[in-house]
Design an enzyme around this catalytic site. Sequence first.
Site, PDB file in Angstrom:
ATOM      1  N   GLU A   1       0.828  -1.195   0.000  1.00 33.80           N
ATOM      2  CA  GLU A   1       0.000   0.000   0.000  1.00 33.80           C
ATOM      3  C   GLU A   1       0.868   1.252   0.000  1.00 33.80           C
ATOM      4  O   GLU A   1       1.913   1.305   0.651  1.00 33.80           O
ATOM      5  CB  GLU A   1      -0.923  -0.004   1.220  1.00 33.80           C
ATOM      6  CG  GLU A   1      -1.856  -1.202   1.243  1.00 33.80           C
ATOM      7  CD  GLU A   1      -2.809  -1.189   2.431  1.00 33.80           C
ATOM      8  OE1 GLU A   1      -2.495  -0.531   3.441  1.00 33.80           O
ATOM      9  OE2 GLU A   1      -3.861  -1.821   2.343  1.00 33.80           O
TER      10      GLU A   1
ATOM     11  N   CYS B   1       5.285  -7.284   7.472  1.00 35.60           N
ATOM     12  CA  CYS B   1       6.277  -6.770   8.420  1.00 35.60           C
ATOM     13  C   CYS B   1       6.567  -7.840   9.459  1.00 35.60           C
ATOM     14  O   CYS B   1       5.655  -8.511   9.947  1.00 35.60           O
ATOM     15  CB  CYS B   1       5.765  -5.500   9.097  1.00 35.60           C
ATOM     16  SG  CYS B   1       6.974  -4.724  10.200  1.00 35.60           S
TER      17      CYS B   1
ATOM     18  N   GLY C   1       5.986  -2.371   6.510  1.00 35.38           N
ATOM     19  CA  GLY C   1       7.336  -2.877   6.685  1.00 35.38           C
ATOM     20  C   GLY C   1       8.220  -2.001   7.555  1.00 35.38           C
ATOM     21  O   GLY C   1       7.913  -0.847   7.841  1.00 35.38           O
TER      22      GLY C   1
ATOM     23  N   HIS D   1       6.524   4.681  21.738  1.00 35.49           N
ATOM     24  CA  HIS D   1       5.267   4.099  22.233  1.00 35.49           C
ATOM     25  C   HIS D   1       5.232   3.685  23.703  1.00 35.49           C
ATOM     26  O   HIS D   1       4.183   3.243  24.177  1.00 35.49           O
ATOM     27  CB  HIS D   1       4.849   2.906  21.366  1.00 35.49           C
ATOM     28  CG  HIS D   1       4.812   3.210  19.906  1.00 35.49           C
ATOM     29  ND1 HIS D   1       4.003   4.196  19.374  1.00 35.49           N
ATOM     30  CD2 HIS D   1       5.499   2.681  18.862  1.00 35.49           C
ATOM     31  CE1 HIS D   1       4.194   4.255  18.064  1.00 35.49           C
ATOM     32  NE2 HIS D   1       5.091   3.358  17.727  1.00 35.49           N
TER      33      HIS D   1
ATOM     34  N   ASN E   1      -5.765   3.679  15.666  1.00 39.59           N
ATOM     35  CA  ASN E   1      -6.841   3.283  14.764  1.00 39.59           C
ATOM     36  C   ASN E   1      -7.172   1.817  15.030  1.00 39.59           C
ATOM     37  O   ASN E   1      -6.441   0.925  14.602  1.00 39.59           O
ATOM     38  CB  ASN E   1      -6.422   3.489  13.304  1.00 39.59           C
ATOM     39  CG  ASN E   1      -6.299   4.955  12.963  1.00 39.59           C
ATOM     40  OD1 ASN E   1      -7.284   5.684  12.955  1.00 39.59           O
ATOM     41  ND2 ASN E   1      -5.082   5.404  12.703  1.00 39.59           N
TER      42      ASN E   1
ATOM     43  N   CYS F   1      -2.767   5.949  10.144  1.00 38.92           N
ATOM     44  CA  CYS F   1      -1.641   5.367  10.862  1.00 38.92           C
ATOM     45  C   CYS F   1      -2.036   4.074  11.564  1.00 38.92           C
ATOM     46  O   CYS F   1      -3.041   4.010  12.243  1.00 38.92           O
ATOM     47  CB  CYS F   1      -1.122   6.371  11.880  1.00 38.92           C
ATOM     48  SG  CYS F   1       0.209   5.737  12.875  1.00 38.92           S
TER      49      CYS F   1
END
EC number: 2.1.1.192
Length: 382
Positions: free
Chosen positions: A91, A111, A165, A221, A301, A344
């Site tokens: 994508e 990934c 990825g 994160h 999301n 995202c």
Amino acid sequence: MTTNLLDFDLEGLAAFCEQLGQKRFRATQLFRWIHQKGASDFEQMTDLAKSLREKLAVSAHIQGLNVVSRHESADGTIKWLFDVGAGDVIETVFIPETDRGTLCISSQAGCAVGCRFCSTGHQGFSRNLTTGEIISQLWFAEHFLRKHLGRNERVISNVVMMGMGEPLQNYSQLLPALKVMLNDHGYGLSRRRVTVSTSGVVPMIDRLAKDCPVALAVSLHAPQDALRSNLVPLNKKYPIAELLEACTRYQSAAPRDFITFEYCMLDGVNDQPEHARQLVALMKTHAANGLSCKFNLIPFNPFPASGLLRSDMPQVMAFAKILMDAGIITTVRKTRGDDIDAACGQLAGDVQDRTSVDQRMAAQRQGMLGGIKVVVVNGDTA
């Protein structure tokens, strides 16, 4: 079998031309035709000798990826699905703004990192993309958009390696693609306008600093190793301290004087006030060693397999305020393209915010940001 010229940076194309008995300057002409003009037929290249065009026709080709589908969001975001063979698709996302256009490019089919909050990671890893497959996304999108938008000038001003990825796990193919993006005879993008996003492959961060230092975004994160290892499994190999030390080293070579840290806001997982305070303490420790940073808070999301929920906006803003009150530049993502699954985490990373913050970064280093408000942004690097 003929050679796909999209697989070459300018140096590689020059070597190929020499194999055909041509001088190296012919490669520059050919490079411009391919990347600046979008040519795929050697007969279009009228400033090349007919004899050279004939040699190219039997030894080479210019072949982009096959488009499976194109989806356009209500906000103007465009997502393409490209066929890369063996049942794999990748994508690519274009995000338009009034003063810039950002293309989010994939580096792998699938990934292997397996971040809990990323839908691509849950799909597993298939293979690395070639240099040609990486650059084909830019080549196709730029020249499609010129026709689609009726423009004779460059449409894509910024590239972010934040699609499917982990780019730094495909370094040998990434590096020539970056060189094509930056080359003045190719797309002529500045290093500040090309961003590589990584989940933290420490040795390759150091290699990128040496080989091709572009803007760097790091998927952080979490403020401590136990939590980050749960969210980003790669942390077990390259823990936070090692990662931040690599970021500090990278900063000395980087085109910007700060590193962007991406932080996906997960309800009840990493979004509490104590997490923000831990981040402040962590950044202050490494600031003493020369690290300057910006935080980009990303609303999650949701997708069913994750088992995670999005933090509500008051919680996000309260988290941001703690960082800002400590003098850390902080932005909050405005989601784009989520109606076409282009936001995202619905691909493999951050696709939008690389806002221009040079003046505020200078103020941050002087400790002058206590009263600045949180900014909600949705652009790319200016």
